[in-house]
Design an enzyme around this catalytic site. Structure first.
Site, PDB file in Angstrom:
ATOM      1  N   LYS A  14      -6.963  47.180  20.427  1.00  0.00           N
ATOM      2  CA  LYS A  14      -6.891  47.741  19.214  1.00  0.00           C
ATOM      3  C   LYS A  14      -8.136  48.753  19.476  1.00  0.00           C
ATOM      4  O   LYS A  14      -7.909  50.157  19.075  1.00  0.00           O
ATOM      5  CB  LYS A  14      -7.479  47.012  18.156  1.00  0.00           C
ATOM      6  CG  LYS A  14      -8.714  46.357  17.850  1.00  0.00           C
ATOM      7  CD  LYS A  14      -8.891  45.709  16.739  1.00  0.00           C
ATOM      8  CE  LYS A  14      -9.972  44.490  16.697  1.00  0.00           C
ATOM      9  NZ  LYS A  14     -11.188  44.773  17.144  1.00  0.00           N
ATOM     10  N   ARG A  89     -13.179  42.588   8.330  1.00  0.00           N
ATOM     11  CA  ARG A  89     -13.382  41.231   9.254  1.00  0.00           C
ATOM     12  C   ARG A  89     -13.107  40.055   8.386  1.00  0.00           C
ATOM     13  O   ARG A  89     -13.004  39.176   9.189  1.00  0.00           O
ATOM     14  CB  ARG A  89     -14.675  41.428   9.985  1.00  0.00           C
ATOM     15  CG  ARG A  89     -14.738  40.739  11.295  1.00  0.00           C
ATOM     16  CD  ARG A  89     -13.920  41.512  12.435  1.00  0.00           C
ATOM     17  NE  ARG A  89     -14.476  41.140  13.610  1.00  0.00           N
ATOM     18  CZ  ARG A  89     -14.856  42.054  14.555  1.00  0.00           C
ATOM     19  NH1 ARG A  89     -14.744  43.217  14.632  1.00  0.00           N
ATOM     20  NH2 ARG A  89     -15.367  41.731  15.850  1.00  0.00           N
ATOM     21  N   ARG A 128     -12.890  42.198  31.327  1.00  0.00           N
ATOM     22  CA  ARG A 128     -13.679  43.313  30.599  1.00  0.00           C
ATOM     23  C   ARG A 128     -15.139  43.189  30.941  1.00  0.00           C
ATOM     24  O   ARG A 128     -15.989  44.382  31.168  1.00  0.00           O
ATOM     25  CB  ARG A 128     -13.409  43.347  29.149  1.00  0.00           C
ATOM     26  CG  ARG A 128     -13.966  44.360  28.449  1.00  0.00           C
ATOM     27  CD  ARG A 128     -13.555  44.507  27.027  1.00  0.00           C
ATOM     28  NE  ARG A 128     -14.054  43.678  26.386  1.00  0.00           N
ATOM     29  CZ  ARG A 128     -13.955  43.526  24.639  1.00  0.00           C
ATOM     30  NH1 ARG A 128     -12.853  44.305  24.320  1.00  0.00           N
ATOM     31  NH2 ARG A 128     -14.307  42.854  24.188  1.00  0.00           N
ATOM     32  N   ARG A 130     -17.602  42.638  29.195  1.00  0.00           N
ATOM     33  CA  ARG A 130     -18.972  42.894  28.397  1.00  0.00           C
ATOM     34  C   ARG A 130     -19.829  41.805  27.824  1.00  0.00           C
ATOM     35  O   ARG A 130     -19.428  40.578  28.254  1.00  0.00           O
ATOM     36  CB  ARG A 130     -18.376  43.477  26.822  1.00  0.00           C
ATOM     37  CG  ARG A 130     -19.217  44.302  26.282  1.00  0.00           C
ATOM     38  CD  ARG A 130     -18.136  45.081  25.079  1.00  0.00           C
ATOM     39  NE  ARG A 130     -18.069  44.017  23.676  1.00  0.00           N
ATOM     40  CZ  ARG A 130     -17.422  44.058  22.871  1.00  0.00           C
ATOM     41  NH1 ARG A 130     -16.350  44.970  22.756  1.00  0.00           N
ATOM     42  NH2 ARG A 130     -17.374  43.237  21.849  1.00  0.00           N
ATOM     43  N   ARG A 141     -15.330  33.849  19.569  1.00  0.00           N
ATOM     44  CA  ARG A 141     -15.020  35.039  18.831  1.00  0.00           C
ATOM     45  C   ARG A 141     -13.429  34.862  18.351  1.00  0.00           C
ATOM     46  O   ARG A 141     -12.959  35.412  17.443  1.00  0.00           O
ATOM     47  CB  ARG A 141     -15.078  36.262  19.486  1.00  0.00           C
ATOM     48  CG  ARG A 141     -16.648  36.523  19.505  1.00  0.00           C
ATOM     49  CD  ARG A 141     -17.047  37.643  20.480  1.00  0.00           C
ATOM     50  NE  ARG A 141     -16.258  38.769  20.672  1.00  0.00           N
ATOM     51  CZ  ARG A 141     -16.053  39.220  21.800  1.00  0.00           C
ATOM     52  NH1 ARG A 141     -16.696  38.795  23.015  1.00  0.00           N
ATOM     53  NH2 ARG A 141     -15.449  40.345  21.902  1.00  0.00           N
TER      54      ARG A 141
HETATM   55  P1  AMP Z   1     -16.044  44.242  18.138  1.00  0.00           P
HETATM   56  O1  AMP Z   1     -16.512  45.208  19.098  1.00  0.00           O
HETATM   57  O2  AMP Z   1     -15.250  44.786  16.948  1.00  0.00           O
HETATM   58  O3  AMP Z   1     -15.389  43.112  18.735  1.00  0.00           O
HETATM   59  O4  AMP Z   1     -17.511  43.633  17.414  1.00  0.00           O
HETATM   60  C1  AMP Z   1     -18.382  42.953  18.494  1.00  0.00           C
HETATM   61  C2  AMP Z   1     -19.361  42.172  17.278  1.00  0.00           C
HETATM   62  O5  AMP Z   1     -20.010  42.831  16.292  1.00  0.00           O
HETATM   63  C3  AMP Z   1     -18.826  40.908  16.612  1.00  0.00           C
HETATM   64  O6  AMP Z   1     -18.407  39.773  17.481  1.00  0.00           O
HETATM   65  C4  AMP Z   1     -19.583  40.685  15.304  1.00  0.00           C
HETATM   66  O7  AMP Z   1     -20.765  39.983  15.902  1.00  0.00           O
HETATM   67  C5  AMP Z   1     -19.952  42.349  15.054  1.00  0.00           C
HETATM   68  N1  AMP Z   1     -19.217  42.835  14.230  1.00  0.00           N
HETATM   69  C6  AMP Z   1     -18.077  44.025  14.346  1.00  0.00           C
HETATM   70  N2  AMP Z   1     -17.719  44.406  13.206  1.00  0.00           N
HETATM   71  C7  AMP Z   1     -17.941  43.354  12.341  1.00  0.00           C
HETATM   72  C8  AMP Z   1     -17.764  43.131  10.798  1.00  0.00           C
HETATM   73  N3  AMP Z   1     -16.849  44.029  10.183  1.00  0.00           N
HETATM   74  N4  AMP Z   1     -18.484  42.249  10.217  1.00  0.00           N
HETATM   75  C9  AMP Z   1     -19.095  41.267  10.742  1.00  0.00           C
HETATM   76  N5  AMP Z   1     -19.547  41.186  12.219  1.00  0.00           N
HETATM   77  C10 AMP Z   1     -18.928  42.321  12.856  1.00  0.00           C
END
Ligand code: AMP
Length: 184
Positions: A14, A89, A128, A130, A141
């Site tokens: 995404k 989320r 990936r 990361r 996750r």
């Molecule tokens: P992402 O890059 O979207 O996979 O986000 C990486 C991490 O950031 C997640 O595992 C959460 O710890 C935090 N995170 C990102 N977006 C949110 C959100 N909308 N609400 C809460 N935590 C978030």
């Protein structure tokens, strides 16, 4: 005018699709994960507060991301459209977004659900590499996604705002399917 929410598990592609589409449409790509990772990297007070959540694959508290999104959407470049990637989320955040948009006379056009089978996701995330892509965090996750974020698919479907896109195909084909789904 394009206003989209990207839903999908970590590793669904995404972020890649959201960035590409935002670039094509000349609108901001707002990734809460990226904003939070940047804060951690810069060791800001926000970064110090959220680091452990990111490391453990937990959602950071709603208020923290809600404030971030509110601030970002109020910038002038977001007045002509946006793509939200990784927000909302959970249902609480989705309701917050509804209220926020209503206040400024905006709305979401579509929520895009990127569909990719679990085994493909785990393989992609392993590659990936990361810092929050360790085996254990990946698993966690995905659990958090299923429990908290996946219910948003029904939330937006129920309002006739959902478009599903097959994310298990080459990047250019996903982009084409996405374009078709949103009719742009
Ligand atoms: P992402 O890059 O979207 O996979 O986000 C990486 C991490 O950031 C997640 O595992 C959460 O710890 C935090 N995170 C990102 N977006 C949110 C959100 N909308 N609400 C809460 N935590 C978030």
């Amino acid at each position: 005018m394009t206003r989209l929410i990207f839903l999908g598990p970590p590793g669904s592609g995404k972020g890649t699709q959201a960035a590409q589409l935002a670039n094509n449409e000349q609108i901001p790509h707002i990734s809460t994960g990226e904003l939070l990772r940047k804060a951690v990297e810069d060791k800001t007070s926000l970064g110090l507060k959220v680091q452990s959540y990111l490391d453990e694959g937990e959602l950071v508290p709603d208020k923290v991301v809600e404030d971030l999104v509110k601030e970002r959407l109020s910038k002038s470049d977001a007045s002509s459209g946006w793509i939200l990637d990784g927000f909302p989320r959970n249902v609480v955040q989705a309701e917050f977004l509804d209220k926020l948009l209503e206040e400024v006379g905006q709305w979401t056009d579509w929520a895009i659900a990127m569909e990719v089978p679990d085994d493909v996701i785990v393989d992609r995330l392993r590659e990936r590499g990361r810092s929050d892509d360790s085996e254990e965090t990946i698993r966690h996750r995905l659990e958090v996604y299923r429990e908290k974020t996946a219910p948003l698919i029904d939330f937006y479907r129920g309002r006739g705002q959902l478009k599903s896109v097959n994310g298990n195909q080459p990047i250019a084909d996903v982009a084409a399917a996405l374009k078709q789904a949103i009719g742009s």
